[in-house]
Design a protein around this motif. Structure first.
Motif: not given
Lengths: 355, 355
Positions: B162-175
């Protein structure tokens, strides 16, 4: 709407499906459902099959294809099934329409043609009906567009002859002509016999109406092998497993028990004819329907008023806001008992106007 | 192909669905099906409902939405259902990708992402896995594209945290980031808890695997209300009646009888762990699977050879031609009895090599 949606859908208004009320003592005559249930063999068939649903469905619908093509006397390569005929139509828009190859259809017809045109950003020409609410076939000559015609048309119920459809096919040799036969079994003639002769003819159909399977979603297209291959390409790139195991099995039962469905259709047609005669006596003008619904108006009451007053009496019919047909209501044909209640209610409503 | 198809599909090759053999004594471990049938209540439920299939299905899946959202502790506005999760993914491509907003996903992943990209003419970037066949999350930072990641990934079975997925979400706030959780119930962690916090997260899931309903087609998306509204817009413009009555009811039963499915999942996971240990002893290298399949290779035999020799013994597994993974075979986890037969056959095959 989210801020992530692609620009072309930003101003897109969603289609609103028809009302599906949950009141139990309602007479529901607004979505052209068949008043008779599927054949009783359907129940045990699905119970038996449910045990194996952990295994994927057959993407090729082999058994259904066998019984269906035998029934219609066509080749197995001439048919494809989908999750309702709406999905067949969606595949047709993807396969045969683009920015250059537009689409045309009757201005007054099945409302979903407009929705698909918007969804796929296709230029659509809406062709007026004549003053008698009929399709004038000469309006469909040399269109250089994909053509879609419901036969019988909805919500008018008026049908074209096979000869008229053949004229349209001949005048558009370089474009696909989709004949949407959702209601054909209730009195019109299917164009299936033309499929061998015209490579540009594609017929769409459904098990929802004459085969009492609205809730299980089964649609089909019949056409020459090349057109069917085009649709298979789209289907297999969109959702190869689109027709589930239970639906395939119910489709097979409905063909195996065809006599039952023919009887139901006969009853519905007889009820329709009786119902129209009674409406005549009450001063209604009803279009000549070959479908399991009628489209009718009465100078004494507006379409909207009649709709509202029937709704107050727990009878749901359909009214369309379009100014050209707002005088009318569309009434699905239920059982004799249901339609007698409708007649009684209409009598009360008309008497109320003079009271 | 017909001469009527629109130019963009002219050179389009159709996706070929996986083999669905009809031989009865086969051990079918090629499409990640659950070896256990749906709960026995399913049978009577569908038999009872079949009587009412003349009436249209509920386009809003109300009852299913109620039990599903209660089960997952989410709001009713955070879910949409579709005809399998393939249809959810198809809706996502339409809603969140266009010529400008491209899409990216792991090069080695569910094969259908490529097919959708082609179908809708979307620019797709295929991102390599690392040398251990893992997703390197830093490859998904600031992509400015819609992102799709299967978690666990297929055919590797390897999961992100979940932490890794959260990283991806945070690094792509506009997609939009789509996490495809088809196999999540077999040992990975669902990202559902992140939905409230991240407006760009969309989770897709299916009842095909952990709920034994592959044959009846039921998929879902969980996301914030605005993203779900976007998908509803697409659904209602494509096929509002896409989830049939029987499928909705079977989905409800599968949640009501959740204990049964948890037991089945437990058995599958235990079988997987035993199976992998036995493969270890036979010299296999198996990726760390959190799914109901494993991805394995053995230096003594090529993936294709192992696939062929198992096929000769009526055991069907999956082999992919892609050079980067052609050493491997993917084997779905069946029952203990089935997997013991697979181990025996593999022993025979390996012994045959030295004979």
């Amino acid at each position: 709407m989210s801020r992530f949606i692609v620009p072309k859908f930003e101003k897109f208004s969603a289609y609103t499906p028809g009302e599906q009320p949950k009141i139990s003592d309602i007479i529901k005559l607004n979505t052209n459902e068949n008043p008779f249930p599927p054949h009783e063999n359907s129940n045990e068939k699905v119970a038996e099959i449910a045990k194996n649903l952990n295994i994927y469905n057959d993407t090729e619908c082999k058994k259904l294809t066998e019984v269906f093509t035998t029934y219609y006397g066509i080749n197995q390569k001439n048919v494809i099934f989908a999750n309702g005929s709406d999905e067949i139509l969606a595949f047709c828009f993807l396969a045969f329409c683009d920015e250059k190859i537009g689409v045309c259809y009757p201005e007054i017809s099945y409302g979903f043609y407009k929705v698909f045109s918007k969804l796929y950003s296709i230029n659509d020409e809406k062709i007026s009906l004549n003053d008698n609410f009929e399709i004038d076939i000469s309006d469909y000559y040399e269109k250089n567009k994909t053509i879609i015609i419901a036969n019988p048309n909805a919500p008018t119920g008026i049908a074209l002859t096979i000869g008229q459809i053949e004229q349209i096919l001949q005048k558009n040799p370089n474009n696909v002509v989709v004949i949407d036969e959702a209601y054909v079994d209730f009195g019109a003639n299917s164009a299936i016999e033309l499929v061998e002769k015209y490579e540009n003819l594609l017929i769409s159909g459904t098990f929802s109406k004459s085969r009492s399977l609205a809730g299980t979603r089964l649609g089909y297209a019949i056409a020459n092998e090349n057109l069917i291959d085009d649709l298979k390409k789209i289907k297999n790139s969109y959702n190869p497993y689109n027709v589930n195991t239970l639906t395939q099995a119910l489709g097979v039962v409905s063909i195996e028990e065809d006599d039952y469905y023919r009887d139901c259709i006969k009853k519905i047609v007889e009820t329709r004819e009786k119902f129209v005669k009674k409406l005549d006596k009450l001063g209604f003008y009803t279009l000549n329907s070959k479908a399991n619904f009628i489209f009718t108006k009465n100078d004494k009451i507006s379409g909207k008023d009649l709709y509202d007053k029937l709704r107050e009496r727990n009878i749901i019919v359909r009214h369309f806001d379009d100014v050209k047909i707002s005088d009318f209501v569309r009434i699905s044909i239920g059982t004799d008992v249901q339609m007698d209640k409708v007649i009684l209610s209409i009598q009360e409503i008309l008497e109320g106007i003079y009271a």
